[in-house]
Design a protein around this motif. Sequence first.
Motif, PDB file in Angstrom:
ATOM      1  N   UNK A   1       0.953  -1.348  -0.142  1.00 12.37           N
ATOM      2  CA  UNK A   1      -0.005  -0.072   0.032  1.00 12.37           C
ATOM      3  C   UNK A   1       0.852   1.348   0.102  1.00 12.37           C
ATOM      4  N   UNK A   2       0.561   2.244  -0.715  1.00 12.19           N
ATOM      5  CA  UNK A   2       1.380   3.526  -0.902  1.00 12.19           C
ATOM      6  C   UNK A   2       0.090   4.670  -0.801  1.00 12.19           C
ATOM      7  N   UNK A   3       0.332   5.297   0.196  1.00 15.06           N
ATOM      8  CA  UNK A   3      -0.606   6.482   0.152  1.00 15.06           C
ATOM      9  C   UNK A   3       0.231   7.818  -0.339  1.00 15.06           C
ATOM     10  N   UNK A   4      -0.253   8.703  -0.977  1.00 13.01           N
ATOM     11  CA  UNK A   4       0.410   9.818  -1.524  1.00 13.01           C
ATOM     12  C   UNK A   4      -0.441  10.920  -1.737  1.00 13.01           C
ATOM     13  N   UNK A   5      -0.055  12.273  -2.207  1.00 17.94           N
ATOM     14  CA  UNK A   5      -0.962  13.159  -2.464  1.00 17.94           C
ATOM     15  C   UNK A   5      -0.942  13.607  -4.110  1.00 17.94           C
ATOM     16  N   UNK A   6      -2.109  14.054  -4.593  1.00 17.54           N
ATOM     17  CA  UNK A   6      -2.299  14.345  -6.037  1.00 17.54           C
ATOM     18  C   UNK A   6      -3.123  15.584  -5.876  1.00 17.54           C
ATOM     19  N   UNK A   7      -2.865  16.379  -6.792  1.00 19.62           N
ATOM     20  CA  UNK A   7      -3.724  17.505  -7.031  1.00 19.62           C
ATOM     21  C   UNK A   7      -4.371  17.289  -8.338  1.00 19.62           C
ATOM     22  N   UNK A   8      -4.916  16.138  -8.861  1.00 23.36           N
ATOM     23  CA  UNK A   8      -5.515  15.950  -9.970  1.00 23.36           C
ATOM     24  C   UNK A   8      -6.882  16.551  -9.897  1.00 23.36           C
ATOM     25  N   UNK A   9      -7.612  16.895  -8.824  1.00 21.88           N
ATOM     26  CA  UNK A   9      -8.762  17.566  -9.104  1.00 21.88           C
ATOM     27  C   UNK A   9      -8.476  18.921  -8.813  1.00 21.88           C
ATOM     28  N   UNK A  10      -7.698  19.426  -8.855  1.00 23.15           N
ATOM     29  CA  UNK A  10      -7.348  20.953  -8.372  1.00 23.15           C
ATOM     30  C   UNK A  10      -6.871  21.339  -7.280  1.00 23.15           C
ATOM     31  N   UNK A  11      -7.107  20.734  -6.019  1.00 22.78           N
ATOM     32  CA  UNK A  11      -6.499  20.916  -4.843  1.00 22.78           C
ATOM     33  C   UNK A  11      -5.902  19.412  -4.350  1.00 22.78           C
ATOM     34  N   UNK A  12      -4.831  19.604  -3.439  1.00 21.72           N
ATOM     35  CA  UNK A  12      -4.211  18.369  -3.075  1.00 21.72           C
ATOM     36  C   UNK A  12      -5.225  17.458  -2.252  1.00 21.72           C
ATOM     37  N   UNK A  13      -5.185  16.119  -2.701  1.00 27.59           N
ATOM     38  CA  UNK A  13      -5.859  15.295  -1.958  1.00 27.59           C
ATOM     39  C   UNK A  13      -5.231  14.214  -1.638  1.00 27.59           C
ATOM     40  N   UNK A  14      -5.556  13.238  -0.779  1.00 26.37           N
ATOM     41  CA  UNK A  14      -4.873  11.926  -0.293  1.00 26.37           C
ATOM     42  C   UNK A  14      -5.457  10.805  -1.216  1.00 26.37           C
ATOM     43  N   UNK A  15      -4.334   9.777  -1.693  1.00 27.07           N
ATOM     44  CA  UNK A  15      -4.880   8.676  -2.508  1.00 27.07           C
ATOM     45  C   UNK A  15      -4.004   7.733  -2.187  1.00 27.07           C
ATOM     46  N   UNK A  16      -4.764   6.407  -2.271  1.00 24.09           N
ATOM     47  CA  UNK A  16      -4.004   5.302  -2.004  1.00 24.09           C
ATOM     48  C   UNK A  16      -3.916   4.235  -3.094  1.00 24.09           C
ATOM     49  N   UNK A  17      -2.473   3.841  -3.477  1.00 19.87           N
ATOM     50  CA  UNK A  17      -2.256   2.996  -4.376  1.00 19.87           C
ATOM     51  C   UNK A  17      -2.087   1.536  -3.979  1.00 19.87           C
ATOM     52  N   UNK A  18      -2.531   0.664  -4.893  1.00 16.27           N
ATOM     53  CA  UNK A  18      -2.679  -0.679  -4.200  1.00 16.27           C
ATOM     54  C   UNK A  18      -1.272  -1.030  -5.157  1.00 16.27           C
ATOM     55  N   UNK A  19       0.082  -1.483  -4.730  1.00 14.29           N
ATOM     56  CA  UNK A  19       1.082  -1.769  -5.343  1.00 14.29           C
ATOM     57  C   UNK A  19       1.037  -2.919  -6.419  1.00 14.29           C
ATOM     58  N   UNK A  20      -0.087  -3.930  -5.980  1.00 17.73           N
ATOM     59  CA  UNK A  20      -0.181  -4.958  -6.896  1.00 17.73           C
ATOM     60  C   UNK A  20      -0.888  -4.909  -7.892  1.00 17.73           C
TER      61      UNK A  20
END
Lengths: 440, 171
Positions: A310-329
Amino acid sequence: MSKKSLFTAFLFLSFLIAQLGGATGAFAQGALTVNIHGPGQSKMNIVLARPFAAQAQADAAVKLQDLISKNLAFMPFLNIVPQSNVLGQVAGPAAEQIDFKPFLMSKIDVMVTANWTPGGNLGNVELRAFEVYSRQLLVGKGYDSVTEAQLPEVADRFCMELMLKLTGQGGFFNSQLAFVKSSGPKNSEIWTVRPMGRGLTKITEYGDLGMAVSPDWSFDGRRICFTLIGSRSHYLGVWSGGGKPKVYTLPCTSVVSPKFLPSGQIAASLNLQGGKTDIYLLDSNMKPGRALVKSSSIDVSPSFDKSGNLMAYVSDQTGSPNIYLLNMSTGASQRITKFGYNTNPSISPDGAFIAFTRQFGGAQKVMLYEMATGQERQITSGGGTDENPSFSPDGYFIAFSSTRGGEKKIYITTIHGAAPVMVPTGNGPARMPSWGALPQ
Amino acid sequence: MIQKKILLLALVVMMLSLTGFGCAKKAAGPGDGTDASWEEQERQRLEQERLLREKMGQASNELAQMIHFGFDSSELSAEARQILTRKSQIMNEYSGINLVIEGNCDQRGTAEYNLALGERRAQAAATYLSNLGIPAARISTVSYGKERPLNPANNEAAWAENRRDEFRATY
C-alpha cells in the motif's frame, strides 16, 4: 475512565531474574485491552514508589527512578503522581508488602516499585509494575550487575514492557526520530533523537550551501534519505548510519519527498517531464526506474506500509491536493479524502490508518483515516498549525510538528488523539519528523 | 592574498569560457565525473554567480525582479507577464548569461507539496520565457517550497509576499 475498563484480563505472573542484554525476566501474560480514548478523557495515574536500596546503591536507584519517570512522562495518557500525595504504605517491593487501598482511594491505577540488591557493578535491580485495582503484577523484570551506562537502557526496557502491557505496543522506547532544524533562514540540517529526547545528533553539515529537508527512515532503521536543496537543483541525500551522507544527482531539478519502501528501495517525486512531479521508484544506483504514479498534476509524498503493498500519496489532479491510496499489486488508485486541502500522508505500518494534514483557514491539523470504516477524524486541535504526521513503528503513536507553543517543535500524540507531549530537540525550531525503528 | 586573486581570476576565466554556450538545464553534481565534493562544487557555483552579478550591475538587479502568484496557483498575472517580457529583453541583450528561476510558496501549505508547487511556479515563468524565444537551455529552475519565506509572519500580506518566483543570473 473506569479502572475495570483499564485492566480486564487476569495475569498469571512469575518473576524471573535474567542478565541485562540477554533474555530479561518474563511473565506469562494474558492480553490486556487497555485503550485510552480521546484527548478529553482522564489519564491513567501512575505512582513510582520510593526505591528500596542500600546506602551504597542510593544514587543509582535515584538515577534509574528519574530515567523511568522521564520516560513515562512521554506517554500522553499517563499522569505521574508523586508518592507523597498518597498516604498508603509501601513497606517493600512485592505485592504483599504494599497497602494498595489508599492508592485505590486516590485513584492510582498503576504502581511501580524498584528493589536494589548488592551485586556486580552498581548492583542488581528488580522492577515491578502493579495494577492497583486488582493488585496483580503487570510487569516484573530483573537486571543483574547493572552499570552506570546501562541505566538508560534498563529504564527503556522496563518502560517498553510496561507500555506493551498497557497498550499492546512497546515500540516507543525502541525507536528514533529524524527531523529538520534550522539555524538560519537559508539553512536546514537533518538531526536524529530518541523520542525521549536522548541522543540528539546532527547528521548533516551543509550550512548555507544547501537545505536538507524531508528526512525518512528506512524500515530497518539503518538509513535516512532526504532532499538536499542546492542553488541550482535538488539532490537526493542518503545517510547510512554514520559519516557524511552520500549526495546523488538525478536527471531532474526537483527531488521531492524521498521515501523508503520496506525492501530498502527509495521512491521519490521527480520532475522528469517539465513542471509536473510524478512518483518514481529509484534503482540501487539511485537512477529513476518505473513510475508508480504518473499524471498531469502534482504527485508527491509517498508513504508505504510495512508490507510494501500500500502506498498513500498526494495528488492535486482534482484541482486541490488530496490523499490517494495505491495498491502496488494491482496498480489501482483510490481517492481517500473528498474535500479540502489535504497533504502529508503517513500510512500506519499495518496499513490500517492514514494520518494526514487538512488545512483549516491558515492552519493545518492532523486527521486520521481508518481504512476499515472509511471514517476520518481530527486528532490534533488547539492553537498553531500541525504538520508532517509520522507513525511510530508500532503504529500507536504519531509524531508531528506544531507551532502550538509558538516556535515550531515536534510533539507526540496517539491514534486516539491524546494530549500531545513535546519531544526535547534542543534550541531552535524543529520540524518534519520521521519515525523509525532502532536497528536490530 | 595572491592565491585568492589567482583563484578569482581562474573563476572569471572559467565563467567567460562558458558564456556564449547554452548551459545544460541540470547543474553539475556528484556523479558527473568530478572529484570535488558536492559542497565544493556548490561553493564554486555561488562564487561564479556573485562575480557575474557584479559584472552585470544594474541589469542584474532588473533581472532579479520577482513575480507573485495566487494561493495554490502557478498562473501568471498580467503584471508577472510584463516583468518576464522585460527579462527576455535583458537576456537577449546579454546573450552569454543564463537564468535560474527559484519557485517559492507561502507558509499555509505543507512542505513537500509546496516543493512541487514551487517547481510548477518556476516552470510557469520558464515556459513563458521560452515562448518569448529564450532557449530552454539558458533557463533552469529550482524550488524552495516554503523553506525560504521573505516574510515569516502568518497573515494574508505575508503569504502574498512569499508566493513568488525569484530570478538569479548565472553562468
